[in-house]
Every structure is written in C-alpha cells, then in structure tokens.
Write a protein that holds these residues in place. Structure first.
Motif, PDB file in Angstrom:
ATOM      1  N   THR A 187       0.297  58.943  24.057  1.00  0.00           N
ATOM      2  CA  THR A 187       1.237  57.839  24.287  1.00  0.00           C
ATOM      3  C   THR A 187       0.984  57.309  25.697  1.00  0.00           C
ATOM      4  O   THR A 187      -0.120  56.858  25.986  1.00  0.00           O
ATOM      5  N   ASN A 188       1.953  57.405  26.587  1.00  0.00           N
ATOM      6  CA  ASN A 188       1.798  56.765  27.890  1.00  0.00           C
ATOM      7  C   ASN A 188       1.825  57.734  29.063  1.00  0.00           C
ATOM      8  O   ASN A 188       2.391  57.475  30.116  1.00  0.00           O
ATOM      9  N   TYR A 189       1.200  58.866  28.817  1.00  0.00           N
ATOM     10  CA  TYR A 189       0.884  59.794  29.896  1.00  0.00           C
ATOM     11  C   TYR A 189      -0.404  60.514  29.501  1.00  0.00           C
ATOM     12  O   TYR A 189      -0.797  60.509  28.321  1.00  0.00           O
ATOM     13  N   SER A 190      -1.075  61.083  30.473  1.00  0.00           N
ATOM     14  CA  SER A 190      -2.323  61.794  30.220  1.00  0.00           C
ATOM     15  C   SER A 190      -2.089  63.295  30.316  1.00  0.00           C
ATOM     16  O   SER A 190      -1.401  63.770  31.226  1.00  0.00           O
ATOM     17  N   HIS A 191      -2.658  64.046  29.400  1.00  0.00           N
ATOM     18  CA  HIS A 191      -2.477  65.489  29.388  1.00  0.00           C
ATOM     19  C   HIS A 191      -3.109  66.141  30.615  1.00  0.00           C
ATOM     20  O   HIS A 191      -2.706  67.231  31.011  1.00  0.00           O
ATOM     21  N   SER A 192      -4.081  65.466  31.208  1.00  0.00           N
ATOM     22  CA  SER A 192      -4.735  65.988  32.413  1.00  0.00           C
ATOM     23  C   SER A 192      -4.034  65.538  33.689  1.00  0.00           C
ATOM     24  O   SER A 192      -4.436  65.934  34.788  1.00  0.00           O
ATOM     25  N   GLY A 193      -3.008  64.725  33.567  1.00  0.00           N
ATOM     26  CA  GLY A 193      -2.343  64.145  34.729  1.00  0.00           C
ATOM     27  C   GLY A 193      -1.230  65.012  35.288  1.00  0.00           C
ATOM     28  O   GLY A 193      -1.050  66.173  34.906  1.00  0.00           O
ATOM     29  N   ARG A 194      -0.452  64.429  36.182  1.00  0.00           N
ATOM     30  CA  ARG A 194       0.644  65.139  36.842  1.00  0.00           C
ATOM     31  C   ARG A 194       1.742  65.481  35.832  1.00  0.00           C
ATOM     32  O   ARG A 194       2.234  64.607  35.119  1.00  0.00           O
ATOM     33  N   LYS A 195       2.104  66.739  35.787  1.00  0.00           N
ATOM     34  CA  LYS A 195       3.068  67.210  34.804  1.00  0.00           C
ATOM     35  C   LYS A 195       4.455  66.604  35.052  1.00  0.00           C
ATOM     36  O   LYS A 195       4.881  66.452  36.197  1.00  0.00           O
ATOM     37  N   GLY A 196       5.111  66.249  33.959  1.00  0.00           N
ATOM     38  CA  GLY A 196       6.462  65.719  34.050  1.00  0.00           C
ATOM     39  C   GLY A 196       6.546  64.250  34.371  1.00  0.00           C
ATOM     40  O   GLY A 196       7.642  63.693  34.446  1.00  0.00           O
ATOM     41  N   GLU A 197       5.394  63.589  34.570  1.00  0.00           N
ATOM     42  CA  GLU A 197       5.384  62.159  34.863  1.00  0.00           C
ATOM     43  C   GLU A 197       4.856  61.389  33.655  1.00  0.00           C
ATOM     44  O   GLU A 197       4.362  61.951  32.689  1.00  0.00           O
ATOM     45  N   GLY A 198       4.953  60.075  33.747  1.00  0.00           N
ATOM     46  CA  GLY A 198       4.507  59.233  32.658  1.00  0.00           C
ATOM     47  C   GLY A 198       5.628  58.957  31.668  1.00  0.00           C
ATOM     48  O   GLY A 198       6.784  59.316  31.881  1.00  0.00           O
ATOM     49  N   TYR A 199       5.256  58.323  30.561  1.00  0.00           N
ATOM     50  CA  TYR A 199       6.229  57.905  29.554  1.00  0.00           C
ATOM     51  C   TYR A 199       5.721  58.259  28.158  1.00  0.00           C
ATOM     52  O   TYR A 199       4.549  58.519  27.958  1.00  0.00           O
ATOM     53  N   GLY A 200       6.634  58.237  27.202  1.00  0.00           N
ATOM     54  CA  GLY A 200       6.246  58.426  25.813  1.00  0.00           C
ATOM     55  C   GLY A 200       6.201  59.866  25.340  1.00  0.00           C
ATOM     56  O   GLY A 200       5.641  60.139  24.281  1.00  0.00           O
ATOM     57  N   HIS A 201       6.809  60.787  26.088  1.00  0.00           N
ATOM     58  CA  HIS A 201       6.799  62.182  25.659  1.00  0.00           C
ATOM     59  C   HIS A 201       7.530  62.367  24.324  1.00  0.00           C
ATOM     60  O   HIS A 201       7.061  63.111  23.456  1.00  0.00           O
TER      61      HIS A 201
END
Length: 377
Positions: A179-193
């Motif tokens: 969705t709108n976060y990357s699994h390799s990115g900063r945990k707990g950030e982004g959207y669409g979880h």
C-alpha cells in the motif's frame, strides 16, 4: 517579517497537493488457476479523471498500453502499463523511505520513470538495471511492482538514491501486497497499514488454494468494504451512512486495473508484439471502482476500447465519467473533511445496487474476453 511569513503560508496553502495512494498486489503464475502472473493496482489519487491509451513504438523503443491522467495530453506519465515485450509496471506511493532533503517540487516523478521503463525494459532484471543507472536524485518514493513474460515478478521499494527488492519467487503463497509504506522503510510510518491488512485477509485463502484471478481482484477486493481493524465487513450491511475510512475502495479511488500476463515462457525468443497483444490483457475499470465497468485493453493500436480512451473534452474517458456520476450518488453526506457512503446504493437485498449490477456485467466481459484469448493460445 510577520506579514511576509503569512504571505508565504497563504501561497503554500493555495498550491494544490496531489494525493497519491493505492493498494496493489503481484500474483505469481502458480497462484492463478490460469497459470499467468498478475499485476494489480487499485488507484487512489486526487487526479480523479483517468484514461487508457496505446503509445506506438519508436526506433529502438517498445510500444505500450498504459493508464494516464486525463489531463496528460502528451502521455508523458504512465501510472501502470504493459509493453510489446510483455514487461508490465505499476507503483504505489510510499511515505517512509525518503531519507534526504530533496524538495517536494523535485519529487513525484514516478510516472516519468515508469514511462521510461515501458519504453526500454523487457524483464524484471532490465528494470533493476534502469534503476541502477537512473540519474540521482530519482525524484521518487515508491513501491514499483513489475512482472515479465518469463514469469518473474518483484516489488522495488525505491527512494531517491537506492532500492530494496522483494522477489515474488520468495513469497511462499505467490502473493506480494503493498500500500503506501515500504516494508524496508522506517517502522510505524507511512500509510495504508489497515488497507494492506484488508487485502491480506481478503486474499489469504485464495492464495492458499492457488485461486487468485483478475476478477477476484477487480470484482471482490476493489468492491469490498471490509475493515480489518474492526474485523467487520460492511459490504452487505445496507448501511446508509458509513464513514469512508481505511477501506480499499475510497472516495479518492479512481481505477482498478489487473494486468494478466502470459503463461511463463522459458526464453524471450517467442515473445513478439503480436504474442503479447494476444496473450496479455489489461483488465481495466476506470472511475470509482465499486461501480466501474471492466473492459479488456490490449497492447496494440486498436487494443483500447473507446470507453477507456480520453476522447472527451479535457482528455476525459466515457467510462470514467459515468462511474464518477454514480459515485456522486453514493456519497450523499459530507461533514467537514469526512465523507459517508450509502452502502445500500451499492449493495442491497434486491441485488439491484450499483456495484451488484456492474459485477454481473463485468463477469460476462471476463468470460467473453478470456474465451477470445484462450482460443489463440
């Protein structure tokens, strides 16, 4: 100084912001009963008007069919598509992997990158090489999904300077969702979880049974009001004022597209433009997905149905306009920045809701177009 600050804030507020979202999946050939990989994107964006067009090949570059914003008269930014070589690409915006101070005005270049990929790439590995050699900063923060005629697939979680690859071959159930976060990115950030969890729930059993089809994606996942945090499916509730929040279909949803590829080839020797035009289908629903009509687009000059093309003023397409008109009948209540869905207009016990009517027509479209494809297999 105070007056200057107020003026700057006013100007910034006056600049329109393009909201980029989406729910997406890559499906391995072995997870589809037809034995074909699928690239699916449920598009969410403030660019509500979409169209599909075929772009012919030029010397040394492939032709392709792709989804564009209606206002993109020069077809410069592809938001999902497939080319003559059987390479297909899509993206979802990510909001947790940008690690620099590149200003916003130099970002949101994903459409340009995907256009270049459609012009140049034959395989997933070609896309990797494109990213390796792309000018930095790339102007992107996105999860790029790709498949090719060899049956390969991957998500490339990409920022301005680097990327992390998630190979479809490593997914035991043949399914990758973003969705709108990357699994390799900063945990707990982004959207669409929550939307990712929604898609996982809706697809999990089908993946286990190797039963994920394009119609499952466009006719069920893109039209279902399941909310994983609440563990409740509101689709058949006939609710007349359901808050539009964290469902896969949302007010800003503008298209559902599933590109179904070929049965994987062992080499690219037989993958000609004619073969791709016969075997690949870009199942496309423009406008608000719960009511969208699905049409089969193919990668050839006459392969895009008139209803999908931007033949109306402003580059609008007929089917997108029609779906938007119906959407406005479904969202009848707005309170400040919140919108409410009248589910009873989409689904009801009489089986006469807008979504129910659309699904019946769409399943017939699937049946007819698959018969045409399989006849020349």
């Amino acid at each position: 100084m105070k007056k200057l600050l107020i003026l700057i804030l006013w100007v910034v507020a006056a600049v329109p912001v393009t909201a980029l979202a989406c729910t997406s999946a890559i499906v391995a050939a072995h997870a589809n009963p037809s034995g074909r990989p699928i690239l699916w994107k449920h598009r969410d964006t403030s660019n509500v008007d979409n169209k599909v067009e075929y772009v012919p090949p030029t010397e040394g570059q492939f032709g392709y069919v792709a989804l564009f914003n209606a206002a993109d008269a020069d077809l410069r930014e592809a938001w999902m598509g497939v080319n003559d070589a059987g390479f297909a690409v899509m993206n979802t915006a990510s909001y947790n992997i940008k690690d620099d101070k590149v200003p916003a005005k130099k970002m949101d270049k994903e459409g340009f990158l995907m256009t270049r990929a459609l012009r140049q790439c034959r395989t997933v590995d070609d896309f990797r090489k494109l990213l390796d050699n792309y000018p930095r900063p790339m102007g992107v923060e996105a999860n790029f999904g790709v498949i090719d005629a060899l049956g390969n697939g991957a998500f490339f979680e990409t920022n301005n300077h680097s990327y992390v690859v998630y190979d479809l071959a490593d997914a035991p159930d043949g399914l990758l969702i973003r969705t709108n976060y990357s699994h390799s990115g900063r945990k707990g950030e982004g959207y669409g979880h929550v939307r990712e969890a929604n898609a996982e729930c809706l697809l999990r059993d089908f993946a286990a049974d190797a039963a994920i089809t394009p119609e499952l994606l466009t006719e069920k996942v893109s039209r279902t009001f399941y909310h994983d945090s609440k563990k409740e499916d509101y689709t058949l509730s006939e609710n007349r004022s359901l808050l539009d929040d964290d469902f896969i279909p949302r007010y800003k949803s503008t298209a559902t597209v599933a590109i179904e590829g070929c049965i994987p080839e062992s080499t690219l020797d037989s993958v000609t433009p004619e073969y791709v035009a016969d075997q690949y289908i870009m199942w496309t629903g423009l406008g608000y997905p719960p009511v969208a009509r699905i049409k089969a687009a193919r990668c050839r000059p006459d392969g895009v149905p008139d209803g999908l093309r931007g033949s109306r003023p402003g580059g609008h397409s007929q089917l997108c306009d029609e779906a938007k008109t119906i959407r406005d009948k479904v969202f009848t209540i707005k309170s400040k920045d919140k919108r409410y869905i009248d589910i009873s207009k989409l689904y009801n016990s009489e089986d006469s809701g807008f979504a129910q009517k659309a699904v019946r027509q769409n399943l017939e479209e699937y049946r007819k177009e698959k018969a045409v494809r399989d006849e020349v297999e």
